[in-house]
Design an enzyme around this catalytic site. Structure first.
Site, short mmCIF file in Angstrom:
data_model
loop_
_atom_site.label_atom_id
_atom_site.label_comp_id
_atom_site.label_asym_id
_atom_site.label_seq_id
_atom_site.Cartn_x
_atom_site.Cartn_y
_atom_site.Cartn_z
N PRO A 60 -22.47 -8.95 -31.90
CA PRO A 60 -23.24 -9.65 -32.94
C PRO A 60 -22.70 -11.03 -33.26
O PRO A 60 -21.49 -11.22 -33.43
CB PRO A 60 -23.12 -8.70 -34.14
CG PRO A 60 -23.00 -7.36 -33.52
CD PRO A 60 -22.16 -7.57 -32.29
N CYS A 61 -23.63 -11.99 -33.38
CA CYS A 61 -23.23 -13.38 -33.54
C CYS A 61 -23.47 -13.93 -34.94
O CYS A 61 -23.07 -15.05 -35.25
CB CYS A 61 -23.99 -14.26 -32.54
SG CYS A 61 -25.78 -14.31 -32.84
N GLN A 62 -24.11 -13.15 -35.83
CA GLN A 62 -24.50 -13.70 -37.12
C GLN A 62 -23.30 -14.22 -37.92
O GLN A 62 -23.39 -15.22 -38.63
CB GLN A 62 -25.24 -12.65 -37.95
CG GLN A 62 -26.55 -12.19 -37.34
CD GLN A 62 -26.38 -10.94 -36.50
OE1 GLN A 62 -25.32 -10.69 -35.95
NE2 GLN A 62 -27.43 -10.13 -36.43
#
Length: 208
Positions: A60-62
Site C-alpha cells: 500500500p502506497c497511501q
C-alpha cells in the site's frame, strides 16, 4: 499491474492476494482465478505456494504518497511492506520486485526507505532500487514509480534497463525516441463508433 506485466512476459502467476473484493473480481476476469481475497496480515505463509522463482508486490502506497498531505512515518499502512518481507523470508524466491510511489524515498527524510532496504538485506538479499518514469520507456503517461529489485546473493548483479525515450523539449536530450503521447498510442480509436477526438495537448496524466 505487476502481475499483468509478468504474465505478458512469459511468467506463470501461481498465487495472488488482495483485500478489496472489487479488485479481486477484476483480477479474476483479466488475469486468473489464483487470487485469494483476504487480509495478508491474517494469511499464514503455509497457505502460500513455496515454488515461486519471483515474489512481486506493490504494498500500500497511501501512507507514502506526497498526495497525502498528512503523511507521517508512523502511518500503519507504511508497515505493510513487512508482510512482503515475511513471505520472502519464508519462501526464499530467487528474486523479488517491489513497486511504490516516489514519496517513499522522501518520507521521514529518507529514514523510511533506509529501514525498508535494511530489512530486505537482513534476510539474505542484495537489493537495488531506482525511481523510474514510465514515459522514459515508451508508455504514454508521465508516471514516476519507485522500483526495488532484490535477488539472492549468489545470482550476480541486477542492471536496470536503459532508458529508451525522452522529452524532446529537453535540450540535453541524449535519446533518439521521443515520449509517446496518447494520440500516438490510441489515436486509431478516433475513427471507432464511440471515438472521441484526441488532442496531443491534453494527453498526459501525472500521479504521485
Amino acid at each position: 499491474g505487476l502481475d499483468k506485466i509478468f504474465k505478458n512476459s512469459g511468467f506463470e502467476i501461481i498465487w495472488a492476494n488482495d483485500i478489496d473484493p472489487d479488485s479481486v473480481k477484476t483480477y479474476r476476469k483479466n488475469i486468473g482465478d489464483h487470487i485469494v481475497l483476504g487480509d495478508i496480515e491474517k494469511i499464514k505463509t503455509d497457505k502460500i505456494p513455496s515454488n515461486a522463482d519471483v515474489v512481486i508486490g506493490g504494498f500500500p502506497c497511501q501512507g507514502f504518497s506526497i498526495a497525502n498531505k498528512g503523511r507521517h512515518v508512523d502511518d500503519s499502512r507504511n508497515k505493510l511492506y513487512k508482510q512482503m518481507l515475511r513471505v520472502i523470508r519464508v519462501k526464499k524466491p530467487k528474486y523479488f520486485v517491489a513497486e511504490n510511489v516516489e514519496g517513499i524515498l522522501t518520507l521521514g527524510r529518507g529514514v523510511v526507505i533506509q529501514k525498508i532496504m535494511k530489512d530486505f538485506r537482513s534476510i539474505g538479499y542484495k537489493v537495488d532500487y531506482k525511481l523510474l518514469n514510465a514515459a522514459d520507456y515508451g508508455v504514454p503517461q508521465i508516471r514516476q514509480r519507485f522500483i526495488c529489485v532484490g535477488f539472492k546473493k549468489n545470482l550476480g548483479k541486477f542492471i536496470f534497463p536503459n532508458q529508451t525515450h525522452s522529452n524532446q523539449d529537453n535540450d540535453n536530450n541524449l535519446f533518439s525516441l521521443p515520449w509517446v503521447n496518447c494520440k500516438d498510442s490510441i489515436g486509431d480509436l478516433e475513427a471507432s463508433r464511440v471515438g472521441i477526438p484526441l488532442s496531443t495537448n491534453l494527453s498526459w496524466s501525472a500521479y504521485s
